[in-house]
Design an enzyme around this catalytic site. Structure first.
Site, short mmCIF file in Angstrom:
data_model
loop_
_atom_site.label_atom_id
_atom_site.label_comp_id
_atom_site.label_asym_id
_atom_site.label_seq_id
_atom_site.Cartn_x
_atom_site.Cartn_y
_atom_site.Cartn_z
N HIS A 193 -16.21 5.85 18.80
CA HIS A 193 -16.58 5.20 17.55
C HIS A 193 -17.90 5.73 16.99
O HIS A 193 -18.40 5.26 15.98
CB HIS A 193 -16.68 3.68 17.80
CG HIS A 193 -16.63 2.84 16.57
ND1 HIS A 193 -17.59 1.90 16.26
CD2 HIS A 193 -15.71 2.78 15.57
CE1 HIS A 193 -17.28 1.31 15.13
NE2 HIS A 193 -16.15 1.82 14.68
N LYS A 195 -20.96 7.92 15.23
CA LYS A 195 -21.17 8.62 13.96
C LYS A 195 -22.51 9.33 14.02
O LYS A 195 -23.56 8.68 14.13
CB LYS A 195 -21.17 7.66 12.77
CG LYS A 195 -19.83 7.00 12.48
CD LYS A 195 -19.73 5.63 13.07
CE LYS A 195 -18.42 4.97 12.63
NZ LYS A 195 -18.17 3.72 13.35
N ASP A 200 -29.47 22.00 12.72
CA ASP A 200 -30.47 22.89 13.32
C ASP A 200 -31.27 22.21 14.43
O ASP A 200 -32.39 22.63 14.73
CB ASP A 200 -31.42 23.44 12.25
CG ASP A 200 -30.73 24.43 11.31
OD1 ASP A 200 -29.71 25.01 11.71
OD2 ASP A 200 -31.21 24.59 10.17
N HIS A 436 -19.84 -3.14 6.39
CA HIS A 436 -19.49 -2.25 7.49
C HIS A 436 -20.71 -1.94 8.35
O HIS A 436 -20.60 -1.29 9.39
CB HIS A 436 -18.88 -0.94 6.96
CG HIS A 436 -18.15 -0.15 8.00
ND1 HIS A 436 -18.71 0.97 8.60
CD2 HIS A 436 -16.94 -0.31 8.57
CE1 HIS A 436 -17.85 1.47 9.47
NE2 HIS A 436 -16.78 0.71 9.49
N LYS A 438 -23.93 -2.30 10.92
CA LYS A 438 -24.17 -2.94 12.21
C LYS A 438 -25.68 -2.91 12.46
O LYS A 438 -26.24 -1.89 12.86
CB LYS A 438 -23.44 -2.21 13.34
CG LYS A 438 -21.94 -1.97 13.05
CD LYS A 438 -21.70 -0.62 12.43
CE LYS A 438 -20.25 -0.20 12.39
NZ LYS A 438 -19.30 -1.05 11.77
N ASP A 443 -37.43 -10.19 15.76
CA ASP A 443 -38.77 -10.73 15.47
C ASP A 443 -39.46 -10.01 14.32
O ASP A 443 -40.69 -10.01 14.23
CB ASP A 443 -39.66 -10.65 16.72
CG ASP A 443 -39.17 -11.56 17.84
OD1 ASP A 443 -38.63 -12.63 17.54
OD2 ASP A 443 -39.31 -11.16 19.02
#
Length: 546
Positions: A193, A195, A200, A436, A438, A443
């Protein structure tokens, strides 16, 4: 966030109806598959693969030189810039790829063959033609017809494409993929999952966005609000090391080893495009402005320098022995949550916490930690099976969360105010908004951003990646965005109905429409049928798959 139970298998309602009506055909095909393909190894497993690694001297590239002084000035800290606007997420990917000189590493769960996906494919091809070594690693769990555009990479000597944990069947007929999944669920339920984009070994982009039009919030029909973080400094080498680990995994299979590896039409020459030229022009013009990448390079869009911790699952997490749970990303993130003193803010599109997650929230509330969570509403859960299934699991936890004192908000599909949403007012009016992203804010001092949802699939069935960044500046930015998105004009605040009883509590959805406060006593949805499907799915024991 404890260890996983045995995963259950599921289908959408449409698939279940089809199965019931074609049981004989199913049994014949299933028998053939069971005889043919019960092996636990993917096709191409064990075949020789080229060995490669991240660029050793990124300081010899223009981008490496660009941020060399800043890296030295800030010692072990890295530089970060949040990318919150969806269209900017597309543009910065195009611009980073176009800036590559030596190496380009691309790792995604989804890489669609739509307008944005084909334009990014074109950019990768251009990079290879000017001498950049390209490595592309994509998962095979959510491929669709049209995603074969990536096969054009197979004909390029400087590009290597690998598929993570591939299906043996290379087509897109749902029936055949479902049959193979049934015959080999223990392997095929395990997905990558992650991404990540690294150029470079000098700059990187990480977050929750996949490659596809909805993830860049430029498609009126469907859009998913998300976040990326642009990164420079020491953290980039760690991100590259994680890519190398996945690249060399036994489950990363060269595309040329799979049965159907015929090259796709040359998208660089504009052939076989499923989208209109006007769509491509809109995307291309936006990327041609050079923003936001030029602004970052010039310092006009300043970086925030901070310490960061990279969290990621091993590509072989399924093989971890008992007692190795502390090496899992979900356990490391749980430890960060447990360390919160005053406030936890969470944004997650899928919220299926299970008993361990509920205990985690309960322990925070017992210490008087304020916990607030933003997730998708039913009306924002478009009728894709994954979103509706996730919502059907989530609905079991709403009342228990409220009883614990957790603040619970569900984003609306039609926003009253686009501030903080990542979308334009023009796109917002279509009313197809969904989350979508996450994100965690600890704090208001630290934040987490990555690919991991707060659900059982992310915790136990997928590999994930993310960063914990020790930056009050960035944490405050996310807190401000959280406040904007939980405003009554943009979200439903869930509260317990005052007329409910301890034995039979009920919900209210509190929001604001046209400047007036309103309470809904029944769950807002797109249609009666959508609500009925969610209700039916909620009766099934699917939590471990969601």
């Amino acid at each position: 966030m404890a260890g996983a139970g045995k995963p259950l298998q599921f289908w959408t309602l449409d698939q279940t109806t089809w199965i019931a009506g074609h049981l004989g055909l199913w049994l014949i095909l299933l028998g053939g598959l069971l005889c043919h393909g019960c092996a636990s190894l993917p096709p191409g497993y064990g075949l020789p693969k080229t060995v490669s690694s991240a660029l050793t001297h990124p300081e010899q590239t223009r981008l490496g030189q660009q941020f060399k002084a800043g890296s030295h000035q800030h010692s072990t800290n890295s530089g970060f810039r949040m990318i919150q606007v969806g269209a900017d997420g597309f543009c910065i990917r195009m611009q980073m790829i176009d800036a590559a000189e030596r190496t380009l590493d691309v790792q995604y769960y989804i890489f669609r063959g739509d307008t944005s996906g084909r334009l990014l494919t074109d950019a990768v091809l251009r990079a290879a033609k000017r001498g950049v070594r390209v490595r592309v690693l994509v998962d095979d769990g959510e491929t669709r017809a049209g995603d074969e555009q990536l096969n054009v990479f197979n004909a390029q000597p400087l590009i290597e494409l690998r598929i993570f944990n591939p299906f043996a069947y290379r087509g897109h007929t749902t029936l055949f993929r479902s049959l193979e999944f049934m015959a080999n669920a223990s392997r095929l339920d395990y997905r990558m999952h992650n991404k990540l984009l690294v150029v470079d070994n000098a700059v990187a982009l990480l977050g929750g966005r996949n490659i596809g039009d909805p993830f860049f919030q430029m498609n009126p029909e469907s859009q998913f609000a998300d976040d990326d973080v642009f990164a420079v400094g020491p953290i980039v080498q760690k991100l590259s090391a994680s890519f190398d680990e996945y690249w060399h995994s036994d489950l990363a299979i060269p595309a040329t080893a799979l049965t159907d590896n015929s090259p796709a039409p040359d998208t660089a020459n504009g052939q076989d495009q499923p989208t209109t030229s006007s769509d491509r022009l809109i995307y291309s013009k936006r990327a041609a402005t050079g923003e936001p990448f030029n602004g970052i390079l010039s310092g006009r869009l300043p970086l925030v320098w901070a310490a960061a911790q990279l969290l990621y699952d091993s590509p072989d997490r399924k093989q971890l022995t008992q007692g190795a749970e502390n090496s899992l990303m979900e356990q490391q993130l749980a430890n960060a949550v447990k360390a919160v003193h005053t406030e936890l803010l969470m944004v997650t599109p899928y919220l299926v916490p299970d008993d361990a997650g509920m205990q985690l929230f309960q322990s925070l509330r017992q210490r008087q930690v304020r916990v607030r969570i933003l997730t998708n509403s039913l009306e924002a859960s478009v009728d894709e099976s994954s979103m509706l299934l996730a919502h059907s699991g989530y609905r079991h936890y709403r009342i228990p969360l409220l009883e614990q004192g957790v603040g619970l908000y569900e984003v609306r599909s039609l926003l009253g105010n686009v501030k903080g949403s990542g979308e334009t007012a023009r796109i917002a009016r279509y009313g197809n908004y969904a989350l979508h992203a996450k994100l965690f804010v600890f704090d208001r001092q630290k934040l987490f951003l990555g690919s991991m949802n707060f659900d059982q699939r992310s915790m136990h069935l997928n590999t994930e990646i993310g960063l914990i960044i020790d930056s009050p500046v960035l944490a405050q930015q996310l807190a401000a965005r959280f406040a904007a998105m939980t405003h009554p004009a943009n979200a439903y605040q869930l509260v317990l109905h005052p007329d409910g009883t301890a034995d039979s509590p009920t919900l209210l959805w509190r929001t604001q429409e046209h400047g007036k406060a309103i309470d809904y006593t029944t769950e807002p949805s797109r249609s009666t049928w959508q609500k009925a499907k969610a209700g039916l799915l909620s009766l099934l024991p699917l939590d471990t798959e969601l």
